[in-house]
Design a protein around this motif. Structure first.
Motif, PDB file in Angstrom:
ATOM      1  N   GLU A 184      47.979  33.874  36.514  1.00  0.00           N
ATOM      2  CA  GLU A 184      48.032  33.621  35.072  1.00  0.00           C
ATOM      3  C   GLU A 184      47.360  32.305  34.720  1.00  0.00           C
ATOM      4  N   SER A 185      47.455  31.331  35.608  1.00  0.00           N
ATOM      5  CA  SER A 185      46.785  30.050  35.343  1.00  0.00           C
ATOM      6  C   SER A 185      45.268  30.215  35.409  1.00  0.00           C
ATOM      7  N   TYR A 186      44.764  31.056  36.347  1.00  0.00           N
ATOM      8  CA  TYR A 186      43.329  31.347  36.396  1.00  0.00           C
ATOM      9  C   TYR A 186      42.884  32.002  35.082  1.00  0.00           C
ATOM     10  N   ARG A 187      43.709  32.946  34.628  1.00  0.00           N
ATOM     11  CA  ARG A 187      43.403  33.629  33.369  1.00  0.00           C
ATOM     12  C   ARG A 187      43.329  32.638  32.216  1.00  0.00           C
ATOM     13  N   ASP A 188      44.329  31.780  32.103  1.00  0.00           N
ATOM     14  CA  ASP A 188      44.392  30.842  30.987  1.00  0.00           C
ATOM     15  C   ASP A 188      43.238  29.837  31.043  1.00  0.00           C
ATOM     16  N   GLN A 189      42.918  29.358  32.234  1.00  0.00           N
ATOM     17  CA  GLN A 189      41.821  28.400  32.381  1.00  0.00           C
ATOM     18  C   GLN A 189      40.488  29.020  31.984  1.00  0.00           C
ATOM     19  N   LEU A 190      40.274  30.265  32.422  1.00  0.00           N
ATOM     20  CA  LEU A 190      39.018  30.941  32.088  1.00  0.00           C
ATOM     21  C   LEU A 190      38.929  31.240  30.597  1.00  0.00           C
ATOM     22  N   CYS A 191      40.047  31.648  30.009  1.00  0.00           N
ATOM     23  CA  CYS A 191      40.047  31.908  28.568  1.00  0.00           C
ATOM     24  C   CYS A 191      39.692  30.644  27.797  1.00  0.00           C
ATOM     25  N   ASP A 192      40.198  29.503  28.253  1.00  0.00           N
ATOM     26  CA  ASP A 192      39.871  28.233  27.598  1.00  0.00           C
ATOM     27  C   ASP A 192      38.392  27.896  27.769  1.00  0.00           C
ATOM     28  N   LYS A 193      37.878  28.038  28.985  1.00  0.00           N
ATOM     29  CA  LYS A 193      36.484  27.705  29.265  1.00  0.00           C
ATOM     30  C   LYS A 193      35.513  28.595  28.493  1.00  0.00           C
ATOM     31  N   LEU A 194      35.862  29.884  28.429  1.00  0.00           N
ATOM     32  CA  LEU A 194      34.942  30.870  27.856  1.00  0.00           C
ATOM     33  C   LEU A 194      35.235  31.174  26.395  1.00  0.00           C
ATOM     34  N   GLU A 195      36.289  30.547  25.864  1.00  0.00           N
ATOM     35  CA  GLU A 195      36.706  30.767  24.468  1.00  0.00           C
ATOM     36  C   GLU A 195      36.997  32.239  24.219  1.00  0.00           C
ATOM     37  N   LEU A 196      37.772  32.822  25.138  1.00  0.00           N
ATOM     38  CA  LEU A 196      38.197  34.213  25.033  1.00  0.00           C
ATOM     39  C   LEU A 196      39.707  34.260  24.870  1.00  0.00           C
ATOM     40  N   LYS A 197      40.209  35.432  24.476  1.00  0.00           N
ATOM     41  CA  LYS A 197      41.635  35.544  24.214  1.00  0.00           C
ATOM     42  C   LYS A 197      42.339  36.614  25.044  1.00  0.00           C
ATOM     43  N   THR A 198      41.588  37.566  25.572  1.00  0.00           N
ATOM     44  CA  THR A 198      42.225  38.702  26.234  1.00  0.00           C
ATOM     45  C   THR A 198      41.581  39.005  27.580  1.00  0.00           C
ATOM     46  N   ARG A 199      42.296  39.801  28.384  1.00  0.00           N
ATOM     47  CA  ARG A 199      41.750  40.266  29.661  1.00  0.00           C
ATOM     48  C   ARG A 199      40.513  41.126  29.432  1.00  0.00           C
ATOM     49  N   VAL A 200      40.508  41.875  28.356  1.00  0.00           N
ATOM     50  CA  VAL A 200      39.342  42.712  28.049  1.00  0.00           C
ATOM     51  C   VAL A 200      38.107  41.842  27.869  1.00  0.00           C
ATOM     52  N   GLY A 201      38.282  40.740  27.162  1.00  0.00           N
ATOM     53  CA  GLY A 201      37.166  39.815  26.976  1.00  0.00           C
ATOM     54  C   GLY A 201      36.678  39.247  28.298  1.00  0.00           C
ATOM     55  N   LEU A 202      37.613  38.910  29.177  1.00  0.00           N
ATOM     56  CA  LEU A 202      37.244  38.408  30.499  1.00  0.00           C
ATOM     57  C   LEU A 202      36.513  39.473  31.306  1.00  0.00           C
ATOM     58  N   ALA A 203      36.962  40.725  31.184  1.00  0.00           N
ATOM     59  CA  ALA A 203      36.325  41.824  31.916  1.00  0.00           C
ATOM     60  C   ALA A 203      34.887  42.023  31.469  1.00  0.00           C
ATOM     61  N   VAL A 204      34.662  41.952  30.169  1.00  0.00           N
ATOM     62  CA  VAL A 204      33.299  42.107  29.649  1.00  0.00           C
ATOM     63  C   VAL A 204      32.419  40.955  30.129  1.00  0.00           C
ATOM     64  N   PHE A 205      32.975  39.732  30.095  1.00  0.00           N
ATOM     65  CA  PHE A 205      32.228  38.581  30.596  1.00  0.00           C
ATOM     66  C   PHE A 205      31.879  38.780  32.062  1.00  0.00           C
ATOM     67  N   ALA A 206      32.854  39.271  32.844  1.00  0.00           N
ATOM     68  CA  ALA A 206      32.622  39.495  34.272  1.00  0.00           C
ATOM     69  C   ALA A 206      31.502  40.507  34.495  1.00  0.00           C
ATOM     70  N   MET A 207      31.487  41.574  33.689  1.00  0.00           N
ATOM     71  CA  MET A 207      30.445  42.589  33.820  1.00  0.00           C
ATOM     72  C   MET A 207      29.082  42.030  33.444  1.00  0.00           C
ATOM     73  N   LYS A 208      29.050  41.284  32.352  1.00  0.00           N
ATOM     74  CA  LYS A 208      27.784  40.774  31.860  1.00  0.00           C
ATOM     75  C   LYS A 208      27.157  39.762  32.796  1.00  0.00           C
ATOM     76  N   ASN A 209      27.995  39.030  33.525  1.00  0.00           N
ATOM     77  CA  ASN A 209      27.482  37.919  34.316  1.00  0.00           C
ATOM     78  C   ASN A 209      27.567  38.134  35.822  1.00  0.00           C
ATOM     79  N   GLY A 210      27.742  39.381  36.235  1.00  0.00           N
ATOM     80  CA  GLY A 210      27.610  39.712  37.626  1.00  0.00           C
ATOM     81  C   GLY A 210      28.776  39.345  38.506  1.00  0.00           C
ATOM     82  N   PHE A 211      29.962  39.117  37.923  1.00  0.00           N
ATOM     83  CA  PHE A 211      31.136  38.795  38.727  1.00  0.00           C
ATOM     84  C   PHE A 211      31.866  40.055  39.197  1.00  0.00           C
ATOM     85  N   ALA A 212      31.551  41.195  38.590  1.00  0.00           N
ATOM     86  CA  ALA A 212      32.257  42.432  38.945  1.00  0.00           C
ATOM     87  C   ALA A 212      31.279  43.442  39.517  1.00  0.00           C
TER      88      ALA A 212
END
Length: 212
Positions: A184-212
């Motif tokens: 959860e801390s990884y999630r919160d830190q990434l949301c702060d860095k990337l200015e995102l609010k949800t896991r869905v947003g993180l998933a899209v970022f991961a897809m777009k930037n080659g993390f997934a």
């Protein structure tokens, strides 16, 4: 209050038909139609109302969808742009997304699917149907670049890999050999860095930037 939509399409009959369909949607209304990107910019300059959402065709004379969405990203980044086109090839999808589109639909989409897609775009900030997601997975991760000023740790990168799966946070914690609170801390830190609010947003970022 209804969310406002502008349609940008050089085919007047299609644009008007689309306007009629959307005006029957409960939560949305079309406020005007533009014939191409240049026409849209002129309307903005003439103080036409700035919409919440733009449905944007790709193949248009004078200023096409690729140029238009890029201009919108640079000048009106808060507008959510949905590409609505007959073109469903990999090159068009990837280029539109890279230029700033937050959604992609084909023009043969059923009106109910269109309404659901616009709702998703409005609420979640993006919408990609399954076929477009497959294109993103297979192409976009190969050359998408994370902004240089984002310092993402190896563990955060590992977490991003799991955001696109159906694993719960507890299951992700098991995979990463750490506690759910750490995940959860990884999630919160990434949301702060990337200015995102949800896991869905993180998933899209991961897809777009080659993390997934």
């Amino acid at each position: 209050m209804k969310k406002t939509i502008v349609i940008v399409d050089d085919h007047v009959l299609i644009a008007k038909a689309l306007e009629g369909i959307i005006d029957n949607f409960k939560d949305f209304e079309v406020i005007y139609v533009a014939e191409n990107g240049k026409d849209l910019i002129q309307k903005f300059e003439n103080n036409s109302k700035i919409p919440d959402i733009i449905l944007l065709d790709i193949s248009m004379p004078i200023m096409d969808g690729f140029e238009t969405v890029l201009w919108l990203k640079e000048n009106h980044p808060n507008i959510k742009v949905m590409a609505l086109s007959m073109q469903g090839d990999d090159k068009s999808v990837i280029k539109m997304i890279k230029n700033g589109a937050k959604g992609y639909l084909l023009k043969n989409t059923h009106p109910k699917e269109l309404e659901n897609a616009i709702k998703k775009l409005s609420n979640d900030g993006f919408f990609y149907p399954e076929w477009a997601s497959k294109i993103i997975f297979s192409n976009l991760g190969n050359d998408a670049v994370v902004e240089n000023n984002l310092k993402i740790s190896d563990r955060e990168r590992e977490f991003l890999k799991y955001t696109v799966t159906e694993l719960s946070y507890k299951e992700i914690a098991d995979k990463m050999c750490c506690s759910p609170r750490t995940v959860e801390s990884y999630r919160d830190q990434l949301c702060d860095k990337l200015e995102l609010k949800t896991r869905v947003g993180l998933a899209v970022f991961a897809m777009k930037n080659g993390f997934a």
